[in-house]
Design a protein around this motif. Structure first.
Motif, PDB file in Angstrom:
ATOM      1  N   ILE A   1       3.217  -0.782  11.117  1.00  0.00           N
ATOM      2  CA  ILE A   1       2.779  -2.139  11.414  1.00  0.00           C
ATOM      3  C   ILE A   1       1.331  -2.286  10.955  1.00  0.00           C
ATOM      4  CG2 ILE A   1       2.215  -3.757  13.280  1.00  0.00           C
ATOM      5  CD1 ILE A   1       4.636  -2.619  14.799  1.00  0.00           C
ATOM      6  N   GLY A   2       1.071  -3.319  10.165  1.00  0.00           N
ATOM      7  CA  GLY A   2      -0.265  -3.525   9.629  1.00  0.00           C
ATOM      8  C   GLY A   2      -0.599  -2.646   8.449  1.00  0.00           C
ATOM      9  N   GLY A   3       0.406  -1.958   7.904  1.00  0.00           N
ATOM     10  CA  GLY A   3       0.175  -1.069   6.774  1.00  0.00           C
ATOM     11  C   GLY A   3       0.110  -1.809   5.448  1.00  0.00           C
ATOM     12  N   ARG A   4       0.017  -1.031   4.379  1.00  0.00           N
ATOM     13  CA  ARG A   4      -0.194  -1.605   3.057  1.00  0.00           C
ATOM     14  C   ARG A   4       0.816  -1.043   2.063  1.00  0.00           C
ATOM     15  NH1 ARG A   4      -4.180   0.382   5.634  1.00  0.00           N
ATOM     16  NH2 ARG A   4      -4.372   2.278   4.380  1.00  0.00           N
ATOM     17  N   ILE A   5       1.339  -1.911   1.224  1.00  0.00           N
ATOM     18  CA  ILE A   5       2.235  -1.495   0.141  1.00  0.00           C
ATOM     19  C   ILE A   5       1.633  -1.953  -1.170  1.00  0.00           C
ATOM     20  CG2 ILE A   5       4.529  -1.696  -0.895  1.00  0.00           C
ATOM     21  CD1 ILE A   5       5.663  -2.208   1.872  1.00  0.00           C
TER      22      ILE A   5
END
Length: 330
Positions: free
Chosen positions: A247-251
Motif C-alpha cells: 500500500i502506497g508503493g511504487r511501480i
C-alpha cells in the motif's frame, strides 16, 4: 563507412549493411568512431517494425571522438565517450522536443562505424569500463537506475521486485545490491535464477512453477508487499505487480513484453504510484555513472557478436535466452 539500415517493411533479415559517407560534425557536435553497440528490446521492435526506411538502428553506442565541430569544448579527439539515448534531454522532466531526439527511432542510431552526436548528447565513459560495457548504459542502465533509485525512490532496507533477467532487471539487481536494497527476482529459468543469486538477489521465484508469483511475493514480505516494482512485462504482468506492491508503493513501468488488460481499481485502492519511465536525462546519466564507478559495478554481458554478424544479436534478443546484455563489437 559501413552502416546497417532498416529496409522496406523491416525485420531482422531485412537489415542491410550499406556503404555511406562518413558524416561531418557541425557546430556543437562530435564525430565518434563507434567501438561497441548494445541492443535493447526496443531496438528489436524498431528493426522488426521498420519505423523509417533507411534508418540506422540502435540507441546505444560507445567509442572514440574522431573529430569535434566548431565551439565544442567538452571533448577532444581521442576521448572515450558514450552516447545518450535522447540527444536533446539535458535535465528536468521529459518534454515534447526530447521525444524527437531518440536515437535509433526518431533519428539515426549507432549501428554504424561512425556517428555524429551532440556535444551534450555524450558523456565520458567511466574509467573502469570497456567500450562494450559502456555501450550497455544509455538505455537499459539508465532506465534501471531511474526505475529503482531516482523515480523509484528505493532506499537501503527497502525491497524491490524485479521481473526477469534481461538488461534492465539485471542492472537493477546490481544497483540494488550496491545500495542495500533487498530484491525478489522472477524468471522461468532455474539456471538464470541461480545466476541472479550470485549477483545478490535475496529471493527468487520461478514463475512457471509458481504462476501465482504475486502471492509468493506477499509471503516473502510477511503480507506487506514490496516497496517498488521494476515492471518490464507490461499489461500482462501489471495486475500481478499491483498485487505484489505494498500500500502506497511504487511501480516503475518500462516494458511492453506482454499483452493484456487490467482493472485500475487496485491501483486506486492501494494508493499506488504507477509511473511510466522512458530512460532519463543526461545529468541523471552522469549521476548513475558516478555510482557505477564508486561501487565498481560492471554491466553483465551475455554475448558479444561481431559487427558483421549483427543480425545474430537481434535473433538472440528475440529468443529471450540471454541473461543481461547483448553487445555488438565494431
Amino acid at each position: 563507412m559501413k552502416a546497417y539500415v532498416i529496409q522496406g517493411g523491416g525485420g531482422i533479415n531485412e537489415l542491410s549493411l550499406k556503404e555511406q559517407d562518413i558524416p561531418k560534425p557541425g557546430s556543437g557536435e562530435i564525430l565518434v568512431k563507434v567501438k561497441a553497440n548494445a541492443i535493447n528490446y526496443r531496438d528489436l521492435m524498431m528493426v522488426k517494425n521498420g519505423p523509417t526506411d533507411g534508418r540506422i538502428p540502435n540507441s546505444d553506442g560507445a567509442g572514440l571522438v574522431e573529430e569535434v565541430g566548431e565551439g565544442v569544448t567538452a571533448f577532444k579527439k581521442g576521448d572515450r565517450v558514450v552516447g545518450t539515448f535522447f540527444q536533446n534531454w539535458d535535465s528536468g522532466p521529459i518534454r515534447d522536443d526530447v521525444m524527437n531526439s531518440a536515437m535509433g527511432g526518431a533519428i539515426d542510431g549507432m549501428l554504424c562505424e561512425y556517428a555524429v552526436l551532440n556535444e551534450n548528447g555524450a558523456l565520458p565513459i567511466p574509467e573502469h569500463l570497456s567500450f562494450e560495457e559502456a555501450s550497455t548504459l544509455p538505455c537499459a542502465g539508465l532506465t534501471a537506475w531511474n526505475c529503482l533509485i531516482e523515480a523509484g525512490g528505493a532506499a537501503a532496507g527497502q525491497t524491490a521486485l524485479l521481473l526477469g533477467t534481461g538488461g534492465v532487471s539485471i542492472f537493477a539487481q546490481q544497483m540494488a545490491a550496491a545500495a542495500g536494497i533487498k530484491t525478489i527476482l522472477t524468471s522461468s529459468s532455474d539456471d538464470k535464477l541461480a545466476r541472479a543469486q550470485t549477483l545478490g538477489a535475496n529471493e527468487v521465484i520461478n514463475y512457471r512453477s509458481i504462476p501465482d508469483w504475486e502471492a509468493e511475493v506477499g509471503k516473502l514480505t510477511d503480507g506487506h508487499g514490496v516497496d517498488v516494482v521494476v515492471e518490464v512485462g507490461g499489461a500482462g504482468t501489471l495486475s500481478k505487480s499491483v498485487e505484489a506492491v505494498r500500500i502506497g508503493g511504487r511501480i516503475s513501468l518500462v516494458g511492453v513484453l506482454t499483452g493484456g488488460q487490467m482493472d485500475p481499481t487496485s491501483i486506486m485502492r492501494k494508493s499506488i504510484r504507477l509511473q511510466g519511465i522512458y530512460v532519463g536525462p543526461r545529468d541523471m546519466f552522469a549521476r548513475m555513472n558516478a555510482a557505477l564507478l564508486h561501487n565498481d559495478i560492471h554491466p553483465v554481458i551475455d554475448t558479444v557478436v561481431d559487427f558483421k554478424d549483427a543480425k545474430d544479436a537481434y535473433h538472440l534478443m528475440e529468443s529471450g535466452q540471454h541473461f543481461g546484455k547483448i553487445v555488438i563489437s565494431i
